[in-house]
Design a protein around this motif. Structure first.
Motif, PDB file in Angstrom:
ATOM      1  N   ALA A 175       0.960  -1.210   0.054  1.00  0.00           N
ATOM      2  CA  ALA A 175       0.035  -0.117  -0.019  1.00  0.00           C
ATOM      3  C   ALA A 175       0.897   1.270  -0.048  1.00  0.00           C
ATOM      4  N   ARG A 176       1.931   1.113   0.737  1.00  0.00           N
ATOM      5  CA  ARG A 176       2.937   2.459   0.940  1.00  0.00           C
ATOM      6  C   ARG A 176       3.533   2.821  -0.465  1.00  0.00           C
ATOM      7  N   GLU A 177       3.754   1.674  -1.304  1.00  0.00           N
ATOM      8  CA  GLU A 177       4.280   1.635  -2.626  1.00  0.00           C
ATOM      9  C   GLU A 177       3.379   2.290  -3.782  1.00  0.00           C
ATOM     10  N   GLU A 178       2.284   1.871  -3.556  1.00  0.00           N
ATOM     11  CA  GLU A 178       1.108   2.269  -4.256  1.00  0.00           C
ATOM     12  C   GLU A 178       1.060   3.909  -3.931  1.00  0.00           C
ATOM     13  N   ALA A 179       0.899   4.208  -2.808  1.00  0.00           N
ATOM     14  CA  ALA A 179       0.730   5.545  -2.456  1.00  0.00           C
ATOM     15  C   ALA A 179       1.937   6.291  -2.933  1.00  0.00           C
ATOM     16  N   LYS A 180       3.125   5.919  -2.869  1.00  0.00           N
ATOM     17  CA  LYS A 180       4.407   6.558  -3.607  1.00  0.00           C
ATOM     18  C   LYS A 180       4.095   6.656  -4.814  1.00  0.00           C
ATOM     19  N   ASN A 181       3.506   5.694  -5.744  1.00  0.00           N
ATOM     20  CA  ASN A 181       3.306   5.858  -7.085  1.00  0.00           C
ATOM     21  C   ASN A 181       2.261   6.925  -7.516  1.00  0.00           C
ATOM     22  N   ALA A 182       1.380   7.063  -6.452  1.00  0.00           N
ATOM     23  CA  ALA A 182       0.380   7.947  -6.565  1.00  0.00           C
ATOM     24  C   ALA A 182       1.050   9.358  -6.535  1.00  0.00           C
ATOM     25  N   GLN A 183       1.910   9.652  -5.466  1.00  0.00           N
ATOM     26  CA  GLN A 183       2.581  10.800  -5.509  1.00  0.00           C
ATOM     27  C   GLN A 183       3.511  11.092  -6.586  1.00  0.00           C
ATOM     28  N   ALA A 184       3.907   9.992  -7.119  1.00  0.00           N
ATOM     29  CA  ALA A 184       4.877  10.343  -8.372  1.00  0.00           C
ATOM     30  C   ALA A 184       3.930  10.748  -9.523  1.00  0.00           C
ATOM     31  N   LYS A 185       2.755  10.187  -9.774  1.00  0.00           N
ATOM     32  CA  LYS A 185       1.919  10.628 -10.661  1.00  0.00           C
ATOM     33  C   LYS A 185       1.303  12.176 -10.568  1.00  0.00           C
ATOM     34  N   LEU A 186       1.242  12.412  -8.958  1.00  0.00           N
ATOM     35  CA  LEU A 186       0.904  13.909  -8.788  1.00  0.00           C
ATOM     36  C   LEU A 186       2.101  14.779  -9.096  1.00  0.00           C
ATOM     37  N   ARG A 240      -5.101  14.990  -9.153  1.00  0.00           N
ATOM     38  CA  ARG A 240      -4.122  15.082  -7.879  1.00  0.00           C
ATOM     39  C   ARG A 240      -5.105  14.572  -6.867  1.00  0.00           C
ATOM     40  N   ASP A 241      -6.161  15.250  -6.698  1.00  0.00           N
ATOM     41  CA  ASP A 241      -7.171  15.161  -5.634  1.00  0.00           C
ATOM     42  C   ASP A 241      -7.515  13.525  -5.498  1.00  0.00           C
ATOM     43  N   ARG A 242      -7.903  13.189  -6.732  1.00  0.00           N
ATOM     44  CA  ARG A 242      -8.617  11.629  -6.753  1.00  0.00           C
ATOM     45  C   ARG A 242      -7.451  10.791  -6.531  1.00  0.00           C
ATOM     46  N   LEU A 243      -6.102  10.908  -6.960  1.00  0.00           N
ATOM     47  CA  LEU A 243      -4.935  10.147  -6.649  1.00  0.00           C
ATOM     48  C   LEU A 243      -4.467  10.099  -5.287  1.00  0.00           C
ATOM     49  N   ILE A 244      -4.728  11.166  -4.532  1.00  0.00           N
ATOM     50  CA  ILE A 244      -4.306  11.526  -3.176  1.00  0.00           C
ATOM     51  C   ILE A 244      -5.350  10.822  -2.207  1.00  0.00           C
ATOM     52  N   GLY A 245      -6.689  11.096  -2.819  1.00  0.00           N
ATOM     53  CA  GLY A 245      -7.825  10.279  -1.922  1.00  0.00           C
ATOM     54  C   GLY A 245      -7.773   8.965  -2.010  1.00  0.00           C
ATOM     55  N   GLU A 246      -7.675   8.387  -3.283  1.00  0.00           N
ATOM     56  CA  GLU A 246      -7.620   6.773  -3.301  1.00  0.00           C
ATOM     57  C   GLU A 246      -6.426   6.229  -2.651  1.00  0.00           C
ATOM     58  N   ALA A 247      -5.053   6.875  -2.825  1.00  0.00           N
ATOM     59  CA  ALA A 247      -3.970   6.518  -2.003  1.00  0.00           C
ATOM     60  C   ALA A 247      -4.010   6.416  -0.230  1.00  0.00           C
ATOM     61  N   THR A 248      -4.831   7.706   0.278  1.00  0.00           N
ATOM     62  CA  THR A 248      -5.052   7.786   1.402  1.00  0.00           C
ATOM     63  C   THR A 248      -5.892   6.748   1.833  1.00  0.00           C
ATOM     64  N   ALA A 249      -7.029   6.493   1.167  1.00  0.00           N
ATOM     65  CA  ALA A 249      -8.159   5.586   1.734  1.00  0.00           C
ATOM     66  C   ALA A 249      -7.778   4.201   1.561  1.00  0.00           C
ATOM     67  N   HIS A 250      -6.857   3.750   0.476  1.00  0.00           N
ATOM     68  CA  HIS A 250      -6.225   2.305   0.298  1.00  0.00           C
ATOM     69  C   HIS A 250      -5.331   2.380   1.477  1.00  0.00           C
ATOM     70  N   ARG A 251      -4.452   3.363   1.872  1.00  0.00           N
ATOM     71  CA  ARG A 251      -3.360   3.243   2.960  1.00  0.00           C
ATOM     72  C   ARG A 251      -4.098   2.878   4.194  1.00  0.00           C
ATOM     73  N   ASP A 252      -5.316   3.798   4.500  1.00  0.00           N
ATOM     74  CA  ASP A 252      -5.962   3.726   5.719  1.00  0.00           C
ATOM     75  C   ASP A 252      -6.577   2.372   5.887  1.00  0.00           C
ATOM     76  N   LYS A 253      -7.034   1.998   4.631  1.00  0.00           N
ATOM     77  CA  LYS A 253      -7.716   0.847   4.576  1.00  0.00           C
ATOM     78  C   LYS A 253      -6.746  -0.632   4.935  1.00  0.00           C
ATOM     79  N   VAL A 254      -5.626  -0.525   4.204  1.00  0.00           N
ATOM     80  CA  VAL A 254      -4.592  -1.592   4.515  1.00  0.00           C
ATOM     81  C   VAL A 254      -4.173  -1.637   5.994  1.00  0.00           C
ATOM     82  N   VAL A 255      -3.757  -0.315   6.453  1.00  0.00           N
ATOM     83  CA  VAL A 255      -3.156  -0.197   7.914  1.00  0.00           C
ATOM     84  C   VAL A 255      -4.253  -0.823   8.766  1.00  0.00           C
TER      85      VAL A 255
END
Length: 375
Positions: free
Chosen positions: A150-161, A222-237
């Protein structure tokens, strides 16, 4: 080397040498009985040591019931066996195969009891608990791996942002360049001022619209990717933490259950092993007393039989001795008569031989004198 039941069952003794002797060789029987005595003393010492260790274990766990059982264990210790007298060695020759089989069976039961007691003392409960903890650790590792994903996916989202921000910056630069071009056209001659102004205004308007559109798209993405990454990270954690807590709780509960079950099984096996040990000791002592009594009885019987046979053999030998001496006396008388006859023959032979030799010497002298006379 320690004796085994198979050694006792398969032991064979040679027959004694000599006329009129039955049973087995006394020396071999004595040696084997000495080995049995050494083995029984070793078993007694080992049983005492095991009883002491069991008492120490019970005292370490505490409790009135354990103290009572420890006292009983001391009172039921194996009694010391008396050494076997070598005088009773011939009795071993008369022991039956049933007695040997019974001794082998008792030793086998004692060995089985000791084996079960050793197995009971093995830390099976701790091993099972460790296995449960290993499984929980494996699940926790899997949850951590999911969290890392999940952290890697969030990092990828940040790269896209970051790419979107770079695109916005690029568009801003293009807009700036367009504005600079528009200001440059304002310095041209008045004849082309109207057309140039129209073209510059159109380019500026188009660039502004494109800039605003790209900015809105970039911010939305950016808002969509940040929201998806944050939601996925919170869910996985959340799932990882929940699963980790659940697994740790399950492992702790399983560990407690296995520890309780192992302790209960250990206590049951110890009690059963102690009871079987006491029964086997009593049976072995009773069998030992019975064998000693039977051996002593057979020994006395063999001694009486041997004494009677010895008396009969002595009488028979005395009678044969008298007969042989009488025969030898008769033969001696005949030999003495023959010796006297031979002595007389020797005297006559010597006398005849002496006369013959004298006659020959005389003739020899006459022959020697005759040639001298003729000459």
């Amino acid at each position: 080397m320690a004796l085994t039941p198979e050694d006792v069952v398969k032991k064979e003794f040679s027959k004694p040498k000599g006329f009129g002797r039955n049973g087995y060789d006394e020396i071999q029987v004595d040696d084997f009985l000495d080995e049995i005595v050494v083995e029984l003393r070793r078993l007694n010492a080992e049983n005492d040591s095991l009883s002491d260790k069991l008492d120490d274990c019970r005292r370490s766990h505490g409790g009135d019931g354990d103290a009572t059982m420890a006292g009983q264990s001391k009172t039921t210790a194996v009694p010391a066996l008396t050494p076997v007298n070598n005088a009773a060695a011939p009795a071993a020759g008369g022991s039956s195969d049933e007695d040997k089989a019974e001794i082998a069976r008792l030793k086998k039961e004692l060995e089985t009891s000791r084996t079960e007691l050793d197995k009971a003392r093995a830390p099976k409960a701790n091993e099972a608990a460790d296995a449960g903890q290993d499984a929980a650790s494996a699940d926790l590792t899997s949850a951590r791996r999911d969290l890392q994903t999940a952290r890697e996916e969030a990092k990828n989202a940040q790269a896209k942002l970051a790419e979107a921000d770079a695109r916005i910056t690029q568009l801003e630069n293009e807009l700036k360049q367009a504005r600079e071009a528009a200001s440059a056209t304002s310095t041209q001659p008045a004849t082309s001022e109207t057309n140039a102004g129209t073209d510059a205004a159109g380019v500026i308007a188009l660039a502004q619209r494109l800039h605003d559109q790209h900015v809105r798209d970039g911010e939305t993405e950016r808002d969509r990717l940040i929201g998806e990454a944050t939601a996925h990270r919170d869910k996985v954690v959340t799932e990882a933490n929940t699963k980790s807590e659940k697994l740790l709780s399950s492992a702790k509960q399983r560990h407690d259950e296995l520890l309780t079950t192992g302790q209960s099984t250990y206590d049951d096996l110890v009690k059963r092993g102690q009871s079987e040990h006491d029964d086997l000791v009593k049976k072995a002592q009773a069998k030992h007393d019975e064998l000693v009594s039977s051996g002593q009885s057979q020994h006395d019987k063999l001694v009486r039989t041997g004494t009677e046979k010895s008396a009969a053999l002595v009488a028979e030998a005395e009678q044969r001795r008298t007969s042989i001496l009488s025969d030898l006396e008769t033969r001696r008388t005949a030999l003495q008569a023959e010796i006297e006859r031979l002595k007389g023959f020797e005297t006559d032979y010597r006398s005849n031989l002496k006369g013959y030799l004298n006659e020959q010497l005389r003739k020899l002298d006459e022959k020697q004198q005759t040639p001298d006379t003729k000459a």
